[in-house]
Design an enzyme around this catalytic site. Structure first.
Site, PDB file in Angstrom:
ATOM      1  N   ASP A  85      -6.512   8.274   3.269  1.00  0.00           N
ATOM      2  CA  ASP A  85      -6.864   8.243   2.698  1.00  0.00           C
ATOM      3  C   ASP A  85      -7.671   6.514   2.434  1.00  0.00           C
ATOM      4  O   ASP A  85      -6.819   5.402   2.549  1.00  0.00           O
ATOM      5  CB  ASP A  85      -5.408   6.976   2.526  1.00  0.00           C
TER       6      ASP A  85
ATOM      7  N   GLY B 122       0.469  -1.064   0.081  1.00  0.00           N
ATOM      8  CA  GLY B 122      -0.032  -0.061   0.051  1.00  0.00           C
ATOM      9  C   GLY B 122       0.760   0.949  -0.157  1.00  0.00           C
ATOM     10  O   GLY B 122       1.832   1.128  -0.208  1.00  0.00           O
TER      11      GLY B 122
END
Length: 786
Positions: A630, A515
């Site tokens: 996010d 990620g």
């Protein structure tokens, strides 16, 4: 008065409900469309023999849904609860058997009562069986769901607690939410008792029993009242058999005090319940680890347990003395016994679970042990036992008064009145001498010489203290990392060494994903066999150890059922790693974008609410406000029960400043960025609201926010949804059958969240209320940005 009246009325309603149920014809088959109501008949479904009932029972100021034993209208015992940690049900609710399973209507909204009592293969009928098991059948009368597969705190005769499963105690006899203790059946056949919040079962267990062999299939309870493990050919008995009579019902419950008890109910004589066995069998209930919270010690007398704070500490919650204690004074940095500022309080015959940051040392006397801690900057408490001394920092856990072997506990305290010319009022401080002032007339010359001399001494001492502090800091830094357990919500995560995590992940062998913040690896903690996810951070701000640990404590203190739990961290040299609970069902992206069978509408509604409640907690309810920065489907993970949990929260500030505006484009999440990111405008919680709006629309439509293969007017999801909404063609968005009113509500919420101007977007508290249908939603303006 109203509260007192409710406590009187609920038992009367409960008794009346059971009496009416007993008079009603008993049925074993429940057909589709059959419903229950909390306050009007029918309130429950009875088993054919009338011993068990499934339905609503009063709890607190509302109702819960579960199964209870009905030996008589005056005596009820709850053996299973649906959604035990959910909000209580109101009296106007309706429980109905549908094709998806049992659904609850409350506040004009239908939802599944539990992820354990639903099915995707199509329910046809249900039964409350004589064994205490509630089952759902398909059209061929095959069992497709049953409560026996997912126990809460109890197993019944004929039920198996399978390997890898656990029981969790209730909060109290009248509150059946998840409590403080758990019983787990491990893969090696052992049964382990430990605090429910414990991150490492092997270290925190207060009892274990079993054959230490693999192949055992779980804990069984038979019709004779015998508890045993079975591996197909051999048995390992925990209790002997008792009576095999049709008038007796056996159950085994992990009670609120952490003891696993086997009960017998004699329905023929209606004599109530009888305790046949207790595991573990303790003469002192303080032997159950976790009975009292951190920084408090447990005492018991005649079966009554009391939790008392250590000297210099106060209860976190005066109404719940078992919740632990916190210091009643604050300190900055390291403090030593200079000018009588610190002293030691002594507790005789008090010990704790040693987690010392230094190796044990041998002391000839308790005074030596006490003084060693007093002179150590990092020592908060010391334990002297059998000529051995352990020094430890806070918090202290599993502290008990033990009269079987002499020991002494020393707690470092601060004399707040030192230097003020009067004696401290603390009674436990016989060693702290009062600081007195004597008025003397000095000549000017003597005064100057005295001041110069004192200044020189202070400067020298300050330099020596600085050198001593740096030396001690370098010496103890690594050892101190192992002294902070992650047992309860108020305590920071545990510190791991890089070597521990390298071994746990087999050299970072199995990669789970990559990620924006780093790469995630699968691992297993030793002995306890707990599966973990280890995230190795990349491009982390080069800040000091103290700042990093402060951020870890901030993230670690967050505790919500819709947040992935941070269990620990590592900050050795340039290695920064985070240890999370392992989420077995992947991400939301896997569920709605890649799955062959997308989740049903009701499940998507539940997932959206899970995410909204998690973000609301981060924004408004946790101790330190956290902006996620996010929010996207890849950062929403699904646990064993398909509960959605938010990951990577609080990590944005650990990135290099240049990364906060560039990593999203590189990682492929540009479609979730609020417009203010591109304008170099200040970022607020409303940036998360925008991202949630996009994710919500993706959940509704089960497609990505941008699909180049779609028709020209449907490439951008936000534009397409807005067009369909304005044209009254929402059916184009969702091909399957959905609740049209709910669909309209969710689409409006998504469009409101995706407004270009941050001030126009709702806060997450209002988002949750709108999704739940508790407030009216006006027509969203066209000012959105895609």
């Amino acid at each position: 008065m109203a509260s007192a009246t409710s406590y009187i009325l609920f038992p009367l309603i409960f008794s009346l409900a059971f009496a009416l149920e007993a008079a009603r014809p008993r049925q074993s088959n429940i057909t589709l469309g059959t419903s229950l109501h909390p306050s009007t008949n029918p309130t429950s479904w009875l088993s054919p023999n009338g011993r068990f009932a499934f339905g609503f029972y009063p709890e607190g100021t509302g109702f819960s849904i579960g199964i209870w034993l009905v030996p008589s209208p005056e005596n009820t015992t709850v053996i299973w609860t649906a959604g035990r940690d959910d909000l209580l049900v109101t009296k106007d609710a309706v429980l109905k058997l549908t094709r998806e399973g049992l659904k609850l209507l409350q506040n004009s909204e239908w939802r599944l009562i539990s992820r354990y009592i639903y099915t995707s293969t199509g329910a046809f009928s249900a039964s409350m069986l004589d064994s205490g098991n509630f089952v759902i059948y398909d059209s061929n009368f095959n069992v497709i769901s049953e409560t026996f597969d997912n126990p809460t705190d109890t197993i019944m005769a004929g039920q198996v607690l399978h390997t890898g499963s656990e029981l969790v105690s209730s909060v109290s006899e009248t509150n059946h939410s998840s409590g403080k203790f758990q019983l787990s059946v491990q893969i090696d056949g052992q049964i382990v008792w430990c605090p429910a919040a414990s991150p490492d079962i092997s270290e925190d267990a207060y009892h274990s029993i079993g054959p230490y062999l693999e192949g055992y299939q779980g804990l069984n309870l038979d019709d004779n009242g015998r508890l045993y493990l079975f591996n197909g050919s051999a048995t390992f008995n925990l209790t002997k058999g008792f009576w095999n009579r049709t008038t007796r019902v056996y159950r085994a419950t992990l009670d609120v005090d952490g003891i696993f008890r086997l009960y017998s109910h004699n329905l023929e004589l209606n004599t109530g319940q009888e305790v046949l066995a207790e595991i573990p069998k303790l003469t002192d209930l303080c032997g159950v680890k976790g009975t009292c919270g951190l920084n408090s010690y447990c005492t018991s007398a005649q079966g009554v347990v009391a939790c008392e704070c250590l000297p210099g500490f106060d209860y976190l919650d005066g109404n719940r003395t078992s919740s632990g204690c916190t210091r009643n004074f604050t300190t900055s940095g390291c403090y030593l016994n200079n000018d009588n500022t610190t002293y030691m309080s002594t507790l005789e015959n008090v010990t704790w679970s040693v987690d010392a940051y230094t190796e044990q040392t041998y002391s000839t006397s308790k005074e030596d042990c006490r003084d060693a801690c007093l002179k150590d900057c990092f020592c908060d408490a010391a334990l002297f036992q059998v000529n051995r001394c352990w020094k430890q920092g806070l918090p202290l856990r599993y502290v008990i008064r033990d009269s079987t072997e002499y020991c002494a506990t020393f707690i470092k305290r601060v004399n707040m009145s030192a230097g003020e010319g009067h004696v401290s009022s603390v009674a436990e401080n016989p060693a702290a001498a009062p600081v007195t002032t004597t008025n003397r007339k000095f000549s000017t010359k003597i005064l100057i010489v005295s001041v110069a001399l004192i200044t020189g001494i202070i400067s020298t001492l300050a330099a020596l203290m600085f050198i001593f502090y740096r030396y001690q800091d370098g010496r103890y830094r690594r050892m101190r990392r192992n002294r902070e357990p992650a047992l309860v919500d108020e305590i920071a995560p545990r510190s791991f060494s890089y070597r521990e995590l390298r071994e746990a992940t087999d050299g970072f062998k199995e990669e789970l994903g990559k990620g924006a913040f780093g790469t995630v690896f699968k691992g297993t903690l030793p002995r306890g066999q707990r599966v973990i996810a280890v995230k190795r951070l990349e491009k982390v701000v080069a800040e000091g150890e103290r700042e990093f640990r402060t951020e870890m404590r901030t993230i670690g203190r967050t505790h919500h059922k819709n947040l992935v739990r941070l269990l620990g961290f590592c900050d050795e040299s340039t290695n920064r790693l985070l240890v999370y609970e392992y989420m077995s069902n992947g991400s939301l992206a896997d569920l709605i974008f890649k799955a062959d069978r997308r989740p049903g509408w009701d499940e998507r509604v539940g997932i959206a609410l899970d995410i909204a409640r998690g973000i609301h907690y981060l924004h408004e309810e946790c101790e330190t406000r956290i902006i996620h920065c996010d929010i996207k489907p890849q950062n929403i993970l699904m646990d064993d029960n398909r509960t959605a949990k938010i990951s990577d929260f609080g990590l944005a500030k650990l990135l290099m400043p240049s990364q906060t505006r560039t990593f999203t484009g590189i990682r492929g999440t540009r479609g979730y960025l609020a417009p203010e990111w591109h304008k170099s405008a200040p970022i607020s919680v409303k940036a998360d609201v925008y991202s949630f709006g996009i994710v919500l629309l993706e959940i509704v439509c089960c497609r990505r926010n941008m699909e180049l293969e779609a028709e020209a007017d449907a490439i951008i999801l936000l534009d397409w949804v807005h067009h369909c909404f304005m044209a009254g063609e929402l059916e184009k968005l969702v091909p399957d059958e959905v609740d049209v009113i709910e669909l309209n509500r969710f689409v409006k919420v998504g469009l409101w969240c995706a407004q270009s101007e941050p001030g126009t977007r709702p806060c997450m508290k209002n988002v949750v209320m709108m999704l739940e249908g508790n407030v009216d939603i006006s027509l969203p303006p066209p000012g959105f940005s895609s």
